[in-house]
Design a protein around this motif. Structure first.
Motif, PDB file in Angstrom:
ATOM      1  N   UNK A   1       4.428   4.877   8.551  1.00  0.00           N
ATOM      2  CA  UNK A   1       3.742   4.367   9.736  1.00  0.00           C
ATOM      3  C   UNK A   1       3.702   2.838   9.711  1.00  0.00           C
ATOM      4  N   UNK A   2       3.470   2.269   8.529  1.00  0.00           N
ATOM      5  CA  UNK A   2       3.464   0.806   8.405  1.00  0.00           C
ATOM      6  C   UNK A   2       4.823   0.229   8.800  1.00  0.00           C
ATOM      7  N   UNK A   3       5.891   0.908   8.420  1.00  0.00           N
ATOM      8  CA  UNK A   3       7.243   0.461   8.796  1.00  0.00           C
ATOM      9  C   UNK A   3       7.413   0.543  10.309  1.00  0.00           C
ATOM     10  N   UNK A   4       6.900   1.633  10.924  1.00  0.00           N
ATOM     11  CA  UNK A   4       6.970   1.781  12.390  1.00  0.00           C
ATOM     12  C   UNK A   4       6.237   0.634  13.094  1.00  0.00           C
TER      13      UNK A   4
ATOM     14  N   UNK B   1       6.169  -2.309  12.071  1.00  0.00           N
ATOM     15  CA  UNK B   1       6.917  -3.540  11.862  1.00  0.00           C
ATOM     16  C   UNK B   1       6.694  -4.216  10.523  1.00  0.00           C
ATOM     17  N   UNK B   2       5.919  -3.587   9.659  1.00  0.00           N
ATOM     18  CA  UNK B   2       5.711  -4.159   8.324  1.00  0.00           C
ATOM     19  C   UNK B   2       6.919  -3.872   7.442  1.00  0.00           C
ATOM     20  N   UNK B   3       7.216  -4.804   6.559  1.00  0.00           N
ATOM     21  CA  UNK B   3       8.340  -4.648   5.647  1.00  0.00           C
ATOM     22  C   UNK B   3       7.818  -4.018   4.359  1.00  0.00           C
ATOM     23  N   UNK B   4       7.896  -2.701   4.262  1.00  0.00           N
ATOM     24  CA  UNK B   4       7.317  -1.986   3.127  1.00  0.00           C
ATOM     25  C   UNK B   4       8.167  -2.079   1.863  1.00  0.00           C
ATOM     26  N   UNK B   5       9.462  -2.379   2.016  1.00  0.00           N
ATOM     27  CA  UNK B   5      10.386  -2.449   0.881  1.00  0.00           C
ATOM     28  C   UNK B   5      10.213  -1.220   0.001  1.00  0.00           C
ATOM     29  N   UNK B   6      10.003  -1.408  -1.298  1.00  0.00           N
ATOM     30  CA  UNK B   6       9.847  -0.270  -2.208  1.00  0.00           C
ATOM     31  C   UNK B   6       8.404  -0.063  -2.666  1.00  0.00           C
ATOM     32  N   UNK B   7       7.444  -0.584  -1.898  1.00  0.00           N
ATOM     33  CA  UNK B   7       6.046  -0.417  -2.276  1.00  0.00           C
ATOM     34  C   UNK B   7       5.606   1.027  -2.101  1.00  0.00           C
ATOM     35  N   UNK B   8       4.754   1.473  -2.981  1.00  0.00           N
ATOM     36  CA  UNK B   8       4.169   2.810  -2.929  1.00  0.00           C
ATOM     37  C   UNK B   8       5.222   3.910  -2.835  1.00  0.00           C
ATOM     38  N   UNK B   9       6.238   3.807  -3.665  1.00  0.00           N
ATOM     39  CA  UNK B   9       7.273   4.848  -3.707  1.00  0.00           C
ATOM     40  C   UNK B   9       7.281   5.574  -5.041  1.00  0.00           C
ATOM     41  N   UNK B  10       6.492   5.098  -6.001  1.00  0.00           N
ATOM     42  CA  UNK B  10       6.412   5.765  -7.300  1.00  0.00           C
ATOM     43  C   UNK B  10       4.961   6.037  -7.655  1.00  0.00           C
TER      44      UNK B  10
END
Length: 153
Positions: free
Chosen positions: A70-73, A75-84
């Motif tokens: 949702x953050x990406x939707x 327009x935030x650039x989430x990159x690899x945050x909160x993926x592990x």
């Protein structure tokens, strides 16, 4: 041979600092624990797909991914945050000590290289946290000892 002498001198210096300084012991412990967390992390998507993952954990981790998407939707650039995610095997990762003088709403601060002054100190070892809280309380400070609400590497 010169390299061996340099390494020996550095190790002797570190050993002496470790024995003499609470801060060196604290930073060493924090580094060890941080390394353990980083080594234990797994991709959240993999954990969700694992049939052995309990439903409550799966739902919580899916929520993390959904919020991230949702953050990406937005327009935030989430990159690899909160993926592990790293399961540390206990309900409290670390305790946080905060303190202030009894007659002031101003925080006691700890000073560290690179990061500067911090108005709290986190401990992976509960006994170390209680010792620090007791030390500050003995010096006349009001203490707040609590579990960390969140932690990010």
């Amino acid at each position: 041979m010169v390299l061996l002498v340099i390494v020996g001198a550095l190790m002797a210096g570190y050993g002496t600092a470790y024995l003499a300084s609470d801060d060196v012991r604290y930073l060493t412990r924090a580094g060890i624990e941080q390394t353990r967390i980083l080594e234990a992390r797994q991709p959240i998507a993999k954990i969700i797909r694992n049939p052995k993952t309990d439903p409550e954990t799966r739902a919580s981790l899916q929520l993390v991914l959904d919020v991230r998407d949702f953050a990406v939707e937005l327009g935030y650039d989430a990159k690899q945050t909160y993926t592990t995610y790293a399961d540390i095997g206990r309900d409290t990762l670390l305790l946080v000590v905060s303190a202030s003088p009894r007659n002031c709403l101003c925080p006691y601060t700890w000073k560290y290289p690179i990061v500067g002054r911090i108005p709290y100190k986190g401990f992976f070892d509960p006994a170390m946290a209680r010792r620090e809280a007791g030390r500050l309380e003995g010096r006349g400070y009001d203490i707040y000892l609590r579990p960390a609400g969140a932690f990010s590497t």
